[in-house]
Write an enzyme that holds these catalytic residues in place. Structure first.
Site, mmCIF file in Angstrom:
data_model
loop_
_atom_site.group_PDB
_atom_site.id
_atom_site.type_symbol
_atom_site.label_atom_id
_atom_site.label_comp_id
_atom_site.label_asym_id
_atom_site.label_seq_id
_atom_site.Cartn_x
_atom_site.Cartn_y
_atom_site.Cartn_z
ATOM 1 N N VAL A 310 0.845 -1.205 0.000
ATOM 2 C CA VAL A 310 0.000 0.000 0.000
ATOM 3 C C VAL A 310 0.874 1.246 0.000
ATOM 4 O O VAL A 310 0.579 2.246 -0.668
ATOM 5 C CB VAL A 310 -0.948 -0.004 1.222
ATOM 6 C CG1 VAL A 310 -1.728 1.305 1.294
ATOM 7 C CG2 VAL A 310 -1.908 -1.175 1.146
ATOM 8 N N ALA A 311 1.982 1.172 0.741
ATOM 9 C CA ALA A 311 2.861 2.345 0.840
ATOM 10 C C ALA A 311 3.498 2.707 -0.480
ATOM 11 O O ALA A 311 3.746 3.882 -0.774
ATOM 12 C CB ALA A 311 3.940 2.089 1.899
ATOM 13 N N ASP A 357 -1.429 26.750 -39.448
ATOM 14 C CA ASP A 357 -2.058 27.233 -40.661
ATOM 15 C C ASP A 357 -1.771 28.726 -40.753
ATOM 16 O O ASP A 357 -1.408 29.365 -39.773
ATOM 17 C CB ASP A 357 -3.562 26.964 -40.589
ATOM 18 C CG ASP A 357 -4.255 27.153 -41.920
ATOM 19 O OD1 ASP A 357 -3.551 27.197 -42.944
ATOM 20 O OD2 ASP A 357 -5.490 27.273 -41.941
ATOM 21 N N ASP A 662 -8.347 24.768 -39.002
ATOM 22 C CA ASP A 662 -9.727 25.220 -38.840
ATOM 23 C C ASP A 662 -10.688 24.491 -39.764
ATOM 24 O O ASP A 662 -11.887 24.490 -39.536
ATOM 25 C CB ASP A 662 -9.834 26.728 -39.069
ATOM 26 C CG ASP A 662 -9.310 27.150 -40.441
ATOM 27 O OD1 ASP A 662 -8.869 26.276 -41.214
ATOM 28 O OD2 ASP A 662 -9.332 28.363 -40.731
ATOM 29 N N GLU A 731 8.433 5.468 3.891
ATOM 30 C CA GLU A 731 7.452 4.596 4.543
ATOM 31 C C GLU A 731 7.798 3.121 4.317
ATOM 32 O O GLU A 731 7.763 2.309 5.258
ATOM 33 C CB GLU A 731 6.048 4.874 3.979
ATOM 34 C CG GLU A 731 5.492 6.244 4.320
ATOM 35 C CD GLU A 731 4.253 6.564 3.480
ATOM 36 O OE1 GLU A 731 3.645 5.622 2.941
ATOM 37 O OE2 GLU A 731 3.910 7.756 3.356
ATOM 38 N N ASP A 761 -0.120 13.497 2.056
ATOM 39 C CA ASP A 761 0.582 13.801 0.807
ATOM 40 C C ASP A 761 -0.273 14.629 -0.140
ATOM 41 O O ASP A 761 0.217 15.525 -0.826
ATOM 42 C CB ASP A 761 0.979 12.501 0.091
ATOM 43 C CG ASP A 761 2.095 11.756 0.804
ATOM 44 O OD1 ASP A 761 2.675 12.338 1.731
ATOM 45 O OD2 ASP A 761 2.370 10.606 0.433
#
Length: 930
Positions: A310-311, A357, A662, A731, A761
């Protein structure tokens, strides 16, 4: 009538056939048209006259694809294992607290990230739908000798169609007859001026699309006149169909940011799995060597592994990146750039080449007379746009035009031989009518010749409209002693009908030297890329009975040279691009001389360089084109296929390409480019739907402004990635160290790690995303689009800071563990885990404040230049404290209240992180000074 075989209608160059040949090949009849039965059989053979879409990904497939991301897959696996561990604990009677809370929390994050990704990708492509709207109007067709009005979808090759002003063409066709027929083809060719059609011409097979004056094309519009044509191509075989095929054939590739994030995920997951393997195997080795499987130890190691997994995943990063890009879009809108696809925000910051263009983007889309040439003078005309204020100058000196009879009469001709009107509307001067004629009305106004008073003094009594055979237009006006005829048109066609010229107070017979002089003047103006028209007049007692009589024995007045003038702000924008290391390329449907002149004027191409034409591109091999695109800055008279080839070649050479457009013809290239940029004012719906970004003011300078914002966004994304992943590495190492040090249990639970990764975080990371730009952001070359996410020291910084985080955390963790397991400690022995949790969170706050700048110390920065960061740090700190002291949160997050000593230790160790980052800056300064 026999059934027509399909190949001829699809492969023939119909503009290279005369009318009789086209009718014969299509096996039809001009007077009768197709019979109903033949039309029905051909409809079955060719299919309906409509554009066909290829199958794309379904919404379900798009949603499922979101969960193939390697980091999300790992989280799903972690949630599954965490649920099994909870069931195991419950079966043993050891479970405490809320069941499956880690599993639910992790899966919630997975679903949130998947849904966010889905909404970014699921917007259906509307480019083809917009094309379909252009392709199927109602049409008048002759069948069985009768005129019918049918749905455009029912047209087949061989149908005889009738067209008139206001009609939108429903299929490609070869003209049979025409009367003063003008068609607006800008959507297909990019040319601002209408195409004058002439069915009597037979052209070479390789003539460019914009020069096929004997043909009509689906999706274009008749401006004036009328005509008849035979349908040659329908559906996907039309030019519009080819564009639809190209749009659908373009494969959407990941943006540079998406590739970098994918690379980041691969590295993080592989690194995490390797570390998990080391921890689990290393932790189990003593048990295995003793030939005894320690089930309790295995459970602890699995829990450690889950926390590590998870870290390693920066759960807040997708949301932070999405919000950062969204904030970038808001800033870009203020600078006239509307972002349609979020990843385009960052991609703009990596652009190395802008293909633009010409008409309306680099230029004002306003024809303006810049030069006037008479036999007496060569004059420069000043003034911007349609403003009726300007000066006539010779060698930079203003002249009094009333002193020159030829110039005065030329200005009369400009305003009287003209159907355009200059009017003040919506707080600006605007032209109603043809842009070329509008330029001549403005020229007359600049010279003091007012159209209303001129028309009143010399009322029009007859006219002979322009046609492509004569290449002239004439008007007959009544005057006091008879009539005066003014003629304008092609200089060559008018000069050959002149017998005299206005030179001085009275007309004189024109000499061969004067004819040579006029031809030279015309060549000089044309070489500057100007569109040149000649003017002449004649006087007589009677109204001329025919156009031939009106345009005979003319007296030469002079030449006017006009240009769609460059936007004044574009020159500075091009210079800014050059300073920023961005190459600018012009790709236009206009003529080579005009394109080259504009490019040189704007600084996009060096003087004397060569523009490459569409015909030259057609003859090039792919290898030749790959060489040419590296040195060519101007492409003229290009077709849709050419634009697409140019963009593809540039990308193969490693350029990250932004392409403007365009028209309908630009849509495939807009989709193929890394950034497709459509025009908001003049752009078609097709081009807008195919684009990533829309310019609200159709201004090239806005592209440069958006590119600057893109660079700021990318810099800030790298900044918060450094911030987030530095702590994540810390971590992981801290969690991994706990069992190796013999500490009981896991210092951080998956739920606590999710809290850190999402809140601790996430909030400061969002604040870092709005950090103001660096002063030199547009004074450096763009970074390599292929560079790794870890390039330019980011990877080394993450590892270095992660290790420092870990060292500080592990030292404090050991101290806290020994303290809370001492004989005199009276509170919960798991309090050490809360201390580790708190220290890591508070250390991140100091890290967030320090990481704002790579060189300036925190005390040197103005804290209020980013007040959001101060707010994020304050809010996150208060939330962290609430987890420790608010009982419901204590129960849910498994935390314990800290006393003043314990909190003081956490604060003290967390401040060391800030001291370390600031120390790195001082050390870096000292190295530079030496």
């Amino acid at each position: 009538m026999t059934s027509l075989s399909k190949p001829p209608a699809n492969s023939t160059a119909w503009h290279a056939l005369d009318v009789d040949q086209a009718i014969a090949k299509l096996e039809t009849n001009i007077d009768q048209g197709l019979s109903a039965s033949t039309a029905q059989s051909r409809l079955i053979q060719y299919g309906k006259n409509e554009l066909v879409a290829t199958a794309g990904r379904s919404n379900w497939q798009i949603l499922l694809d979101q969960f193939t991301n390697i980091m999300l897959l790992m989280l799903i696996f972690v949630a599954f294992v965490s649920g099994i561990m909870d069931v195991w604990s419950m079966s043993l009677g050891e479970f405490k607290g809320f069941p499956f809370k880690d599993t639910i929390a992790i899966l919630s994050v997975v679903v949130l990230n998947g849904v966010m990704g889905y909404f970014q990708e699921s917007k259906a492509e509307e480019a083809l739908a917009a094309l379909k709207q252009m392709a199927s109007p109602q049409v008048k067709v002759r069948r069985d000798g009768r005129i019918l009005e049918i749905d455009g979808k029912e047209l087949v090759p061989g149908d005889i169609v009738l067209v008139e002003a206001g009609v939108k063409l429903a299929a490609d066709a070869r003209l049979l007859s025409a009367s003063n027929l003008q068609v607006r083809e800008a959507a297909l060719t990019g040319e601002a001026t209408a195409s004058n059609k002439n069915p009597r011409l037979t052209l070479a097979p390789d003539v460019d699309l914009g020069d096929r004056v004997n043909s009509l094309y689906q999706g274009t519009e008749v401006l004036m006149g009328r005509g008849e044509a035979v349908v040659t191509k329908t559906g996907m075989d039309t030019e519009l169909g080819h564009i639809a095929s190209q749009i659908q054939s373009v494969v959407n590739e990941d943006t540079p940011l998406q590739k970098r994030i994918s690379q980041l995920g691969d590295v993080l997951v592989k690194g995490s799995l390797a570390l998990v393997a080391i921890v689990v195997i290393g932790g189990m080795i003593p048990s295995l060597l003793a030939q005894k499987f320690d089930l309790k130890l295995f459970r602890e190691l699995v829990e450690v592994s889950l926390s590590m997994a998870v870290a390693v995943v920066p759960e807040s990063m997708p949301a932070v990146i999405t919000i950062t890009l969204a904030l970038g879009t808001q800033r870009m809108v203020k600078r006239n750039a509307l972002i349609r696809k979020l990843p385009a925000v960052e991609t703009l910051g990596s652009v190395t080449t802008i293909c633009s263009d010409k008409t309306g983007t680099l230029t004002q889309n306003k024809m303006v007379v810049q030069r006037v040439a008479t036999l007496q003078q060569n004059l420069t005309v000043t003034g911007e746009g349609y403003e009726p204020n300007g000066k006539f100058q010779v060698d930079g000196q203003e002249i009094d035009r009333t002193q020159y009879q030829d110039l005065t009469r030329l200005l009369w001709g400009c305003t009287l031989c003209n159907d355009a009107i200059l009017e003040w509307r919506d707080h600006q001067w605007q032209i109603v009518g043809d842009p070329t004629e509008g330029a001549m009305v403005v020229l007359a106004e600049k010279g003091g010749v007012d159209r209303a008073s001129s028309v009143a003094a010399l009322p029009r009594v007859a006219e002979f409209p322009f046609d492509s055979d004569r290449k002239r237009m004439s008007v007959v006006c009544a005057q006091e002693n008879g009539h005066i005829t003014f003629v304008k048109g092609s200089p060559e066609s008018i000069l050959e009908r002149c017998v005299g010229a206005v030179f001085g107070p009275e007309p004189q017979t024109i000499t061969s030297n004067q004819r040579d002089q006029i031809i030279q003047q015309n060549n000089d103006l044309a070489s500057r890329g100007l569109r040149v028209l000649g003017l002449a007049y004649r006087e007589g007692a009677e109204i001329p009975p025919s156009e031939d009589a009106a345009e005979t024995d003319l007296l030469w007045l002079g030449l006017v040279g006009m240009l769609d003038a460059p936007r004044p702000e574009v020159r500075e924008a091009v210079k800014k691009c050059q300073t920023a290391g961005i190459r600018t390329v012009m790709i236009t449907g206009d003529h080579q001389l005009t394109a080259q002149a504009i490019a040189e004027d704007l600084g996009m191409a060096p003087a004397g360089s060569k523009a490459i034409s569409g015909r030259e591109l057609e003859a090039m091999s792919e290898l030749d084109l790959l060489e040419v695109v590296e040195s060519t800055n101007v492409y003229a008279r290009v077709s849709p296929e050419h634009k697409l080839r140019i963009v593809q070649a540039l990308r193969q050479r490693g350029h990250l390409v932004a392409m403007t457009g365009d028209g309908v013809n630009d849509a495939p290239a807009l989709k193929q480019a890394d950034i497709g940029i459509a025009m908001g004012i003049t752009g078609t719906d097709v081009s807008k739907e195919a684009s990533d970004m829309i310019l609200l003011d159709d201004n090239f300078a806005s592209i440069v402004a958006a590119t600057e914002e893109g660079r700021v966004v990318y810099t800030n994304i790298r900044r918060f990635i450094k911030y987030i992943l530095g702590s994540n590495i810390g971590e992981i190492l801290t969690i991994a160290a706990a069992p190796l040090l013999g500490l009981g249990g896991v210092p951080l639970s998956p739920l606590q790690i999710l809290w850190m990764n999402l809140v601790t975080d996430g909030l400061p990371a969002l604040a870092l995303a709005v950090e103001p730009p660096e002063p030199n952001v547009m004074q450096r070359a763009p970074f390599d689009p292929k560079e790794s996410i870890f390039a330019r020291g980011l990877g080394a910084y993450m590892v270095r800071i992660g290790v420092v985080f870990a060292i500080l955390s592990i030292i404090m963790m050991k101290i806290a563990y020994d303290y809370t397991h001492g004989s005199t400690y009276t509170k919960s022995p798991d309090t050490w885990k809360t201390m580790v949790f708190t220290m890591l969170c508070l250390a991140q706050m100091g890290h967030a404040l320090a990481i704002r700048s790579n060189s300036q110390l925190l005390i040197e920065l103005n804290p209020f230049t980013n007040p959001y960061l101060l707010g994020a740090v304050a809010v996150t700190t208060l939330l962290q404290i609430s987890l420790i002291y608010f009982p419901p949160f204590q129960a849910f997050f498994n935390t314990h209240p800290l006393d003043w000593l314990e909190m003081g230790v956490c604060i003290g160790f967390s401040l060391l992180m800030l001291v370390w980052v600031e120390g790195e800056k001082l050390w870096s300064r000292s190295r530079k000074n030496h």
